[in-house]
Enzyme design. Structure first.
Site, PDB file in Angstrom:
ATOM      1  N   LYS A  55       0.863  -1.201  -0.077  1.00  0.00           N
ATOM      2  CA  LYS A  55       0.013   0.021   0.011  1.00  0.00           C
ATOM      3  C   LYS A  55       0.852   1.339   0.117  1.00  0.00           C
ATOM      4  O   LYS A  55       0.575   2.084  -0.704  1.00  0.00           O
ATOM      5  CB  LYS A  55      -0.838  -0.126   1.160  1.00  0.00           C
ATOM      6  CG  LYS A  55      -2.070  -0.763   1.121  1.00  0.00           C
ATOM      7  CD  LYS A  55      -2.993  -0.574   2.599  1.00  0.00           C
ATOM      8  CE  LYS A  55      -3.860  -1.808   2.560  1.00  0.00           C
ATOM      9  NZ  LYS A  55      -4.250  -2.105   3.889  1.00  0.00           N
ATOM     10  N   GLN A  99      -5.395  -1.410   9.549  1.00  0.00           N
ATOM     11  CA  GLN A  99      -5.289  -2.778   9.070  1.00  0.00           C
ATOM     12  C   GLN A  99      -5.780  -3.621   9.821  1.00  0.00           C
ATOM     13  O   GLN A  99      -5.854  -3.852  11.014  1.00  0.00           O
ATOM     14  CB  GLN A  99      -3.791  -3.087   8.793  1.00  0.00           C
ATOM     15  CG  GLN A  99      -3.350  -4.424   8.297  1.00  0.00           C
ATOM     16  CD  GLN A  99      -3.917  -4.693   6.507  1.00  0.00           C
ATOM     17  OE1 GLN A  99      -4.000  -3.295   6.040  1.00  0.00           O
ATOM     18  NE2 GLN A  99      -4.102  -5.544   6.294  1.00  0.00           N
ATOM     19  N   ASP A 122     -11.894   2.715   3.857  1.00  0.00           N
ATOM     20  CA  ASP A 122     -12.231   1.382   3.849  1.00  0.00           C
ATOM     21  C   ASP A 122     -13.824   1.336   3.619  1.00  0.00           C
ATOM     22  O   ASP A 122     -14.401   0.353   3.358  1.00  0.00           O
ATOM     23  CB  ASP A 122     -12.100   0.787   5.127  1.00  0.00           C
ATOM     24  CG  ASP A 122     -10.508   0.090   5.058  1.00  0.00           C
ATOM     25  OD1 ASP A 122     -10.278  -0.524   4.053  1.00  0.00           O
ATOM     26  OD2 ASP A 122      -9.908   0.039   6.015  1.00  0.00           O
TER      27      ASP A 122
HETATM   28  N1  GUN Z   1      -7.148  -6.393   5.861  1.00  0.00           N
HETATM   29  C1  GUN Z   1      -7.186  -7.004   4.428  1.00  0.00           C
HETATM   30  N2  GUN Z   1      -7.736  -6.060   3.441  1.00  0.00           N
HETATM   31  C2  GUN Z   1      -8.190  -5.153   4.270  1.00  0.00           C
HETATM   32  C3  GUN Z   1      -8.772  -3.932   3.726  1.00  0.00           C
HETATM   33  O1  GUN Z   1      -9.165  -3.658   2.583  1.00  0.00           O
HETATM   34  N3  GUN Z   1      -8.924  -2.759   4.748  1.00  0.00           N
HETATM   35  C4  GUN Z   1      -8.509  -3.158   6.150  1.00  0.00           C
HETATM   36  N4  GUN Z   1      -8.701  -2.091   6.911  1.00  0.00           N
HETATM   37  N5  GUN Z   1      -7.729  -4.068   6.381  1.00  0.00           N
HETATM   38  C5  GUN Z   1      -7.759  -5.278   5.634  1.00  0.00           C
END
Ligand code: GUN
Length: 297
Positions: A55, A99, A122
């Site tokens: 990311k 996350q 998100d």
């Molecule tokens: N963990 C795995 N995929 C995601 C996501 O899209 N957002 C978040 N916050 N955690 C994740």
């Protein structure tokens, strides 16, 4: 025997990132600062670390600012909430992503509901869930939004199509169903208690599989010509003790019946981060009051 078109999510995500990079540059010109995305990782789960690193790299590659916070696994809930509040108040931060999954002693819902909904890239905050279900502008979870982009690209209008979503999670299944409904599909949500799953899947023009069960959906369940979107990422034992990634759909049998299908890897997976960057850039424009044609992203 027909052979499905393979939907190349990797290529689509590259194109999306290129459009994001262009618009991130115009945002910087207009706002006098870069769009900023903050990612908070608690603990050292190896898969999450890989994901967060990716990311960060892609955020910077698109000309946006990446703020990364790595907190120890034993971080208290009060400390994590204080960090989220600090990011809510920081004008350089347009989007906040904590996350998931979080270590067990931290209440995920409490963390999500503390995030400013206008920075919740998100789309997990109940305000954004409500906005999605009522058709108000907000933020939509990245994976289902990525699936809709691939579907629109392949099919154009989805209006009137029969769509079956397998899985009812808050992160994928439920928002996916809402998005398909907003596209005027006839939507069915199937799950582990569904009777005659095979019969339900067989009537679908669009199948979205998001159950986390390796190769569960068989080609014999698929209506000929249907579009199949496989959200599953399952690591299973392959040949010679090596592990391999497979989806929730039995690709070999489904690809001989479907009209189009996403592979695993290289289908939905690469879309998630690209859509996250899209959401962060949208947040930046909204937060800074800079105009953006959101539909062009
Ligand atoms: N963990 C795995 N995929 C995601 C996501 O899209 N957002 C978040 N916050 N955690 C994740």
């Amino acid at each position: 025997m027909s052979t499905a078109e393979i939907i190349d999510g990797k290529a689509f995500a590259e194109g999306l990132r290129a459009r994001i990079a262009e618009m991130a540059a115009s945002f910087e010109q207009a706002a006098g600062r870069k769009a900023g995305l903050a990612v908070v990782l608690v603990g050292a789960d190896p898969a999450s670390e890989v994901y967060v690193r990716s990311k960060g790299k892609q955020t910077v590659a698109c000309g946006m600012e990446s703020f990364e916070y790595k907190l120890p696994a034993d971080t208290s809930e009060a400390d994590l909430l204080a960090m989220v509040e600090q990011l809510n108040a920081d004008p350089a931060v347009d989007g906040i992503l904590v996350q998931l999954p979080l270590p067990g002693h931290l209440d995920e819902q409490k963390i999500i509901s503390t995030t400013n909904p206008d920075k919740d890239v998100d789309g997990f905050h109940v305000t954004n869930v409500g906005r999605l279900s009522t058709g108000l502008p907000g933020f939509v979870p990245c994976t289902p939004l990525g699936c809709i982009m691939l579907l629109r690209d392949r099919l154009g209008s989805l209006s009137g199509l029969e769509a079956v979503v397998i899985g009812r999670s808050n992160i994928v299944g439920k928002p996916m169903a809402q998005l398909l409904l907003a596209e005027s599909c006839t939507v069915t949500i199937a799950h582990s208690r569904t009777k005659d799953l095979e019969g339900v899947v067989r009537r679908a023009d669009i199948v979205v599989a998001a159950v986390g069960r390796p190769e569960m959906v068989k080609g014999s369940w698929i209506k000929p010509g249907a579009t199949v979107i496989d959200v599953g990422i399952n690591r299973i034992e392959g040949a010679e003790g090596k592990t391999k990634l497979v989806g929730d759909v039995d690709f070999a049998s489904a690809a001989s019946v479907a009209g189009a299908i996403t592979p695993v890897p290289g289908g939905v997976g690469p879309m998630t981060i690209a859509v996250l960057l899209r959401n962060a850039l949208v947040a930046a424009h909204r937060n800074a009051g800079v105009a953006l044609d959101e539909a062009s992203l």
